[in-house]
Design an enzyme around this catalytic site. Structure first.
Site, PDB file in Angstrom:
ATOM      1  N   SER A   1       0.849  -1.185   0.000  1.00  0.00           N
ATOM      2  CA  SER A   1       0.000   0.000   0.000  1.00  0.00           C
ATOM      3  C   SER A   1       0.885   1.236   0.000  1.00  0.00           C
ATOM      4  O   SER A   1       2.115   1.131   0.041  1.00  0.00           O
ATOM      5  CB  SER A   1      -0.900   0.005   1.230  1.00  0.00           C
ATOM      6  OG  SER A   1      -0.116   0.315   2.367  1.00  0.00           O
ATOM      7  N   LYS A   2       0.243   2.390  -0.036  1.00  0.00           N
ATOM      8  CA  LYS A   2       0.968   3.664  -0.102  1.00  0.00           C
ATOM      9  C   LYS A   2       1.984   3.814   1.022  1.00  0.00           C
ATOM     10  O   LYS A   2       2.988   4.485   0.867  1.00  0.00           O
ATOM     11  CB  LYS A   2      -0.035   4.814  -0.011  1.00  0.00           C
ATOM     12  CG  LYS A   2      -0.623   5.170  -1.332  1.00  0.00           C
ATOM     13  CD  LYS A   2      -1.303   6.524  -1.238  1.00  0.00           C
ATOM     14  CE  LYS A   2      -2.164   6.759  -2.464  1.00  0.00           C
ATOM     15  NZ  LYS A   2      -3.402   7.454  -2.143  1.00  0.00           N
TER      16      LYS A   2
END
Ligand code: GLU
Length: 467
Positions: free
Chosen positions: A239-240
């Site tokens: 994820s980010k």
């Protein structure tokens, strides 16, 4: 053309994620390898979350990666009449029914089931309803088989089987008349005659429900291949938090599409110990059955290594074209003057790992240094610097050399004549030309910049040192 038909079916609720890009790549590779058809379908039935910007971002990512599709993009939002028609078909055939239970009633029953230690599952009470309650909104539920099991032979994960009693009667149409996700996917995959569904393994649990729908509708069931997830270094889903996950962000950080494709194909798939795959090699060697069963960890160092490889071996003309937007951001237009960009790029291919690094490193060719690395200059006595700049400027002004090798030889000569070592000359000259010490070989720099400009810059540095 083979009969193989595959699709990539992103939901346009964000940018193109590297995980999605890998799924798209695997589909594309299989289609190209087998001469099949690759279809792009935008799953935009979730009107709240789907945006036009996201569709554009996904298409842009696909185009940048060179994953060209043969049919589409098709939009689920344009298919509502088809979904409705099939809901009606199932109702008419007694394979679906209207359910009048309200969300509150369902929630209360769910809580009770939990309290009693039962699995929360729809109890089927509207299955055989004789009299429909007047004026009550209804959803449509699929009449799911309760006995036996639903199995499939996943091309990556092997046989997967679900007991039917665990699957309750799926809502296929909401009370506002809109079809639900799993239903749309089945109608689309069937009507697009998809033969192999390759998608992320977060969809494994949807597959038995979808298979039951295929069977009820009399459609042939496609093959399935569920690709394991991509994880971050902490083994949590990528994820980010772990850094960039958008394909376009990698482009903007100076990665080449061939490097990202090469990286993604190896993420979960292998062919012996091979690491470097050209597009053609990928197509020739890819095999969905060789995709591993376990999740893979995203490794940015390896991506960087591959990118450096592709920059090193890249065609300077093409790299130059790709470099232009990075230079524009830095206020440089090589067409407005200065050396030929491809020639400048050639001198930096060995050292730049990304196009961003390349853009920063190439700047000095187009912009004479405004300041000099004082710490680097301070390593030399002022008198030595003045002597080096004086001798080099004079020699270059009179030089007949034209190639990098000839200029390198000229510098050797200067060293011998003056009793200097190469770095004692090379470093001051690099500083004069580029402002710092990180620069290509002297000969290459001179040929690229042209002796007149080199002499000008050396004179200017000499002036600065003398003050
Ligand atoms: N739209 C789904 C997603 O973005 C993919 C569904 C599928 O491939 O069946 O995860």
């Amino acid at each position: 053309m083979s009969d193989l038909r595959v699709r990539f079916a992103p939901s346009p609720t964000g940018y193109l994620h590297v995980g999605g890009a890998r799924t798209a790549l695997f589909n594309w590779l299989l289609a190209r390898k087998q001469g099949g058809t690759f279809i792009l379908r935008i799953e935009d039935t979730d009107v709240e979350r789907s945006t036009k910007e996201s569709v554009d971002a996904i298409l842009q990512g696909m185009e940048w990666l060179g994953l060209d599709w043969d049919e589409g993009p098709f939009y689920q939002s344009e298919n509502f009449p088809l979904y409705k028609q099939h809901v009606q078909q199932l109702l008419d055939e007694g394979k679906a029914y209207r359910c009048y239970c309200s969300p509150e009633e369902l929630e209360a029953r769910r809580e009770q089931a939990m309290r009693e230690g039962r699995k929360p599952k729809y109890d089927g009470r509207c299955r055989n309803l004789k009299d429909a309650p007047a004026d009550k909104p209804s959803v449509v539920r699929f009449l799911a088989p309760q006995e036996g099991s639903t199995s499939f032979d996943d091309l990556i994960k092997g046989t997967i089987s679900f007991p039917n009693e665990e699957l309750d009667d799926l809502i296929i149409q909401r009370s506002d008349g809109t079809p639900t996700y799993n239903f749309c996917v089945v109608i689309d995959d069937a009507s697009m005659r998809i033969t192999t569904v390759i998608r992320g393994d977060d969809h494994v649990n949807n597959t038995p429900r979808q298979i039951q729908l295929y069977q009820a509708l009399g459609f042939p069931v496609p093959q399935f291949a569920h690709v394991p997830m991509i994880l971050g270094s902490d083994k949590a889903r990528l994820s980010k938090r772990h850094g960039a996950t958008s394909v376009i962000a990698y482009r903007d950080m100076g990665f080449l599409p061939e490097a990202l494709n090469n990286y993604l194909v190896r993420l979960g798939w292998s062919h012996g110990d091979d690491e470097i795959f050209s597009r053609d090699e990928m197509v020739a060697k890819f095999d969905i059955g060789s995709v591993g069963r376990s999740a893979s960890v995203f490794n940015s160092d390896k991506l960087l290594w591959l990118n450096a490889h592709y920059i090193k071996s890249g065609d300077p003309q093409r790299l130059s074209r790709l470099l232009l937007p990075f230079l524009a951001e830095r206020g440089i237009d090589p067409a407005a003057g200065g050396p030929d960009l491809a020639a400048a790029v050639t001198t930096l291919q060995e050292r730049a790992r990304t196009m961003l690094e390349m853009a920063d490193a190439v700047l000095f060719y187009y912009r004479a240094p405004e300041a000099y690395d004082q710490a680097a200059l301070a390593k030399f006595e002022k008198a030595h610097l003045m002597a080096v700049y004086g001798v080099v400027a004079e020699k270059l002004a009179a030089a007949t050399a034209t190639t990098a090798a000839e200029f390198d030889a000229l510098f050797k000569e200067i060293c011998t004549e003056n009793g200097w070592k190469m770095p004692q000359v090379g470093q001051p000259v690099r500083i004069a030309l580029s402002g710092g010490t990180q620069a290509p070989g002297i000969g290459e720099m001179i040929v690229t910049l042209g002796t007149a400009e080199v002499v000008r810059r050396i004179e200017r540095a000499r002036q600065a040192v003398s003050e």
